[in-house]
Enzyme design. Structure first.
Site, PDB file in Angstrom:
ATOM      1  NE  ARG A 121      -4.037  -1.942   2.102  1.00 27.81           N
ATOM      2  CZ  ARG A 121      -3.937  -2.982   2.905  1.00 27.81           C
ATOM      3  NH1 ARG A 121      -2.970  -3.052   3.789  1.00 27.81           N
ATOM      4  NH2 ARG A 121      -4.811  -3.951   2.832  1.00 27.81           N
ATOM      5  CE  LYS A 143      -0.858  12.799 -15.609  1.00 25.67           C
ATOM      6  NZ  LYS A 143      -1.049  13.010 -17.050  1.00 25.67           N
ATOM      7  CD  GLU A 185       6.842  15.359 -23.152  1.00 18.96           C
ATOM      8  OE1 GLU A 185       6.135  16.323 -22.796  1.00 18.96           O
ATOM      9  OE2 GLU A 185       6.382  14.219 -23.365  1.00 18.96           O
ATOM     10  CE  LYS A 240       4.537  17.030 -14.776  1.00 20.03           C
ATOM     11  NZ  LYS A 240       4.873  15.757 -15.353  1.00 20.03           N
ATOM     12  CD  GLU A 250      -4.153  14.755 -16.983  1.00 17.42           C
ATOM     13  OE1 GLU A 250      -3.013  14.373 -16.659  1.00 17.42           O
ATOM     14  OE2 GLU A 250      -4.744  14.346 -17.971  1.00 17.42           O
ATOM     15  NE  ARG A 254      -0.083  16.352 -13.812  1.00 10.50           N
ATOM     16  CZ  ARG A 254       0.509  15.587 -12.927  1.00 10.50           C
ATOM     17  NH1 ARG A 254       0.063  15.532 -11.698  1.00 10.50           N
ATOM     18  NH2 ARG A 254       1.563  14.866 -13.236  1.00 10.50           N
ATOM     19  CG  ASN A 258      -2.513  15.606 -21.140  1.00 12.46           C
ATOM     20  OD1 ASN A 258      -1.486  15.080 -20.709  1.00 12.46           O
ATOM     21  ND2 ASN A 258      -3.651  15.594 -20.467  1.00 12.46           N
ATOM     22  CG  HIS A 261       1.108  14.194 -24.390  1.00 12.18           C
ATOM     23  ND1 HIS A 261       1.746  15.415 -24.511  1.00 12.18           N
ATOM     24  CD2 HIS A 261       1.943  13.407 -23.660  1.00 12.18           C
ATOM     25  CE1 HIS A 261       2.904  15.367 -23.871  1.00 12.18           C
ATOM     26  NE2 HIS A 261       3.057  14.162 -23.352  1.00 12.18           N
ATOM     27  CG  HIS A 265      -0.667   9.027 -25.769  1.00 10.04           C
ATOM     28  ND1 HIS A 265      -1.327   9.325 -24.602  1.00 10.04           N
ATOM     29  CD2 HIS A 265       0.649   9.086 -25.452  1.00 10.04           C
ATOM     30  CE1 HIS A 265      -0.453   9.544 -23.641  1.00 10.04           C
ATOM     31  NE2 HIS A 265       0.764   9.413 -24.139  1.00 10.04           N
ATOM     32  CG  HIS A 278       6.367   9.625 -24.694  1.00  9.57           C
ATOM     33  ND1 HIS A 278       5.033   9.358 -24.885  1.00  9.57           N
ATOM     34  CD2 HIS A 278       6.423  10.726 -23.904  1.00  9.57           C
ATOM     35  CE1 HIS A 278       4.318  10.253 -24.230  1.00  9.57           C
ATOM     36  NE2 HIS A 278       5.131  11.095 -23.624  1.00  9.57           N
TER      37      HIS A 278
HETATM   38  N1  NAD Z   1       4.830  10.036 -15.497  1.00  7.16           N
HETATM   39  C1  NAD Z   1       4.773  11.074 -16.295  1.00  7.16           C
HETATM   40  O1  NAD Z   1       4.329  12.162 -15.933  1.00  7.16           O
HETATM   41  C2  NAD Z   1       5.321  10.929 -17.697  1.00  7.16           C
HETATM   42  C3  NAD Z   1       5.518  12.061 -18.498  1.00  7.16           C
HETATM   43  C4  NAD Z   1       6.076  11.884 -19.764  1.00  7.16           C
HETATM   44  C5  NAD Z   1       6.442  10.621 -20.194  1.00  7.16           C
HETATM   45  N2  NAD Z   1       6.226   9.554 -19.391  1.00  7.16           N
HETATM   46  C6  NAD Z   1       6.628   8.209 -19.818  1.00  7.16           C
HETATM   47  O2  NAD Z   1       8.026   8.190 -19.958  1.00  7.16           O
HETATM   48  C7  NAD Z   1       8.388   7.137 -20.844  1.00  7.16           C
HETATM   49  C8  NAD Z   1       9.483   7.613 -21.769  1.00  7.16           C
HETATM   50  O3  NAD Z   1      10.588   7.954 -20.988  1.00  7.16           O
HETATM   51  P1  NAD Z   1      12.040   8.164 -21.618  1.00  7.16           P
HETATM   52  O4  NAD Z   1      11.923   8.907 -22.882  1.00  7.16           O
HETATM   53  O5  NAD Z   1      12.898   8.694 -20.541  1.00  7.16           O
HETATM   54  O6  NAD Z   1      12.446   6.686 -22.069  1.00  7.16           O
HETATM   55  P2  NAD Z   1      13.250   5.477 -21.380  1.00  7.16           P
HETATM   56  O7  NAD Z   1      13.053   5.434 -19.939  1.00  7.16           O
HETATM   57  O8  NAD Z   1      12.885   4.277 -22.170  1.00  7.16           O
HETATM   58  O9  NAD Z   1      14.770   5.834 -21.666  1.00  7.16           O
HETATM   59  C9  NAD Z   1      15.192   5.940 -22.994  1.00  7.16           C
HETATM   60  C10 NAD Z   1      16.445   5.093 -23.280  1.00  7.16           C
HETATM   61  O10 NAD Z   1      17.591   5.799 -22.812  1.00  7.16           O
HETATM   62  C11 NAD Z   1      18.398   4.958 -21.995  1.00  7.16           C
HETATM   63  N3  NAD Z   1      19.004   5.840 -21.007  1.00  7.16           N
HETATM   64  C12 NAD Z   1      18.375   6.482 -19.999  1.00  7.16           C
HETATM   65  N4  NAD Z   1      19.217   7.334 -19.420  1.00  7.16           N
HETATM   66  C13 NAD Z   1      20.420   7.214 -20.046  1.00  7.16           C
HETATM   67  C14 NAD Z   1      21.671   7.855 -19.911  1.00  7.16           C
HETATM   68  N5  NAD Z   1      21.857   8.834 -19.046  1.00  7.16           N
HETATM   69  N6  NAD Z   1      22.677   7.462 -20.710  1.00  7.16           N
HETATM   70  C15 NAD Z   1      22.471   6.495 -21.646  1.00  7.16           C
HETATM   71  N7  NAD Z   1      21.309   5.884 -21.848  1.00  7.16           N
HETATM   72  C16 NAD Z   1      20.275   6.244 -21.056  1.00  7.16           C
HETATM   73  C17 NAD Z   1      17.433   3.949 -21.445  1.00  7.16           C
HETATM   74  O11 NAD Z   1      18.104   2.764 -21.104  1.00  7.16           O
HETATM   75  C18 NAD Z   1      16.490   3.743 -22.625  1.00  7.16           C
HETATM   76  O12 NAD Z   1      17.060   2.842 -23.528  1.00  7.16           O
HETATM   77  C19 NAD Z   1       7.118   6.722 -21.553  1.00  7.16           C
HETATM   78  O13 NAD Z   1       6.704   5.491 -21.075  1.00  7.16           O
HETATM   79  C20 NAD Z   1       6.103   7.799 -21.165  1.00  7.16           C
HETATM   80  O14 NAD Z   1       4.798   7.317 -21.103  1.00  7.16           O
HETATM   81  C21 NAD Z   1       5.695   9.688 -18.153  1.00  7.16           C
END
Ligand code: NAD
Length: 375
Positions: A121, A143, A185, A240, A250, A254, A258, A261, A265, A278
């Site tokens: 929990r 999130k 972003e 943010k 949201e 908030r 999006n 997005h 998406h 993404h």
């Molecule tokens: N929670 C939220 O508010 C929110 C907001 C935006 C996106 N997201 C989510 O985030 C995800 C995308 O995140 P992302 O773009 O960071 O992708 P990711 O976490 O897949 O990382 C991208 C790639 O970079 C590599 N990597 C990470 N840091 C590194 C570094 N310093 N040096 C070398 N390689 C590195 C990782 O191993 C991976 O292969 C999606 O699933 C999306 O839905 C969430």
């Protein structure tokens, strides 16, 4: 060091932004927690670069790091991965006095946060973002989610971290494509909420000494490892944080985050999450949303051109062969941001301002998508 305080109804927490903060992770945790087991969740890639630095710094401060390495990638953001992590946490005897730490990008942060929110929990959660996208977006705001075969981020929670530590030095090893995806972003905040941030990006694009040739990478890559980038990240976190403070779950404000997005998406889904990163899908989504806003006369032509010019400097990917407007349109209703039967789009109405557009005409949606597909 830059410190930004995020205030929500759940809690209040600091985001520390500093070059070289990663090796001090343990010391910063000591400011919040007594020595305890720390489930350090990271992906294989990030573990290879930074896992040991993080683990050692936790050990040095008396914590007991328990490392869980996941494969990484969108497919790993699943209930199956979460379930494996629960089992591992149980085997290692983690209890409510333990901490979950996410070391990685948005995928790791979302998955680890989901595990932190649900295991027993809820366990305290720390974010150590290592991608630009995670630093400016996913690590802040609480999130957390995993994907369902029928939709991205469909199972999740609002669960705020206790602490966020962002070290821009780690961006040196981030692949260029990932860096550019994160910039999308970052630029988004300028378009939707901060005219001066937008202008700073425009200024950078104009004054930057190396102009790209067609087909080359984005000129914004030159920002990596600069003080300017550090300031941009801080600004994004601040913006943010302000949005989240006003609308944590949201229900209103908030939703403007999006922007890009809804189309983004749909593009990801129509290409089975295999073609776009993404942030790339969001960049293309922002382009389509800007064009839609111009078509609907919500946004003036000249302002639309300014926004598009900046977004095109990111060199967003061309459409993959075979992608049709119909397949993107079909993917749109699956977006969980639809309200009832209405599709909701956040559209720019000026630089730094947005409006909510509900169920725009299908012909206009189709035309905005086709402009991208045909270019
Ligand atoms: N929670 C939220 O508010 C929110 C907001 C935006 C996106 N997201 C989510 O985030 C995800 C995308 O995140 P992302 O773009 O960071 O992708 P990711 O976490 O897949 O990382 C991208 C790639 O970079 C590599 N990597 C990470 N840091 C590194 C570094 N310093 N040096 C070398 N390689 C590195 C990782 O191993 C991976 O292969 C999606 O699933 C999306 O839905 C969430």
């Amino acid at each position: 060091m830059i410190k930004v305080e995020i205030k929500t109804t759940q809690n209040r927490y600091p985001v520390y932004l500093r070059q070289g903060i990663l090796p001090l992770t343990g010391r910063f945790l000591r400011g919040c927690f007594s020595p305890c087991p720390v489930l350090l969740i990271t992906d294989r890639n990030v573990f290879g670069h930074y896992g040991e630095i993080c683990r050692k710094s936790l050990l040095q401060e008396g914590f007991k790091p328990i490392v869980a390495v996941v494969e990484g990638g969108e497919k790993d953001k699943s209930l199956k991965s979460a379930s494996k992590l629960y089992s591992y946490a149980m085997e290692e005897g983690l209890d409510r006095k333990s901490v979950v730490l996410a070391l990685g990008g948005g995928v790791t942060g979302d998955l680890a946060g989901f595990v932190a929110a649900t295991y027993m929990r809820g366990l305290p959660f720390v974010q150590v973002p290592t991608t630009l996208l995670a630093m400016v977006d996913s690590s802040v705001g609480g999130k957390v989610a995993v994907n369902h075969p029928r939709g991205k981020n469909m199972i999740g929670a609002f669960y705020q971290p206790s602490l966020v530590l962002a070290d821009p030095v780690v961006l040196k090893t981030l692949p260029q494509r990932e860096f550019t995806a994160g910039l999308a972003e970052l630029i988004k905040y300028g378009i939707i909420l901060d005219k001066s941030l937008f202008r700073q990006f425009e200024h950078f694009a104009l004054t930057c000494n190396k102009q790209p040739q067609e087909g080359q990478e984005s000129i914004f890559l030159q920002l990596n490892n600069t003080f300017t980038l550090l300031r941009f990240i801080a600004k994004a976190v601040l913006i943010k944080g302000r949005v989240v403070a006003q609308d944590e779950k949201e229900n209103g404000l908030r939703r403007i985050l999006n922007f890009g997005h809804t189309f983004g998406h749909a593009l990801e889904m129509a290409t089975s999450y295999e073609y776009y990163l993404h942030g790339e899908a969001v960049a293309v989504g922002m382009i389509a949303a800007t064009r839609l806003a111009a078509r609907l006369k919500i946004l003036g032509e000249k302002t639309a051109e300014r926004i598009l010019a900046l977004l095109f400097r990111l060199n967003p990917p061309p459409p993959p062969p075979g992608l049709t407007a119909e397949s993107v349109l079909n993917a749109l209703p699956a977006d969980k941001k639809k309200e009832g039967r209405e599709l909701v789009f956040i559209l720019p109405s000026a630089i730094g301002k947005t409006t909510v557009c509900k169920s725009p005409p299908v012909e206009e949606l189709s035309a905005a998508i086709n402009e991208y597909l045909k270019n």
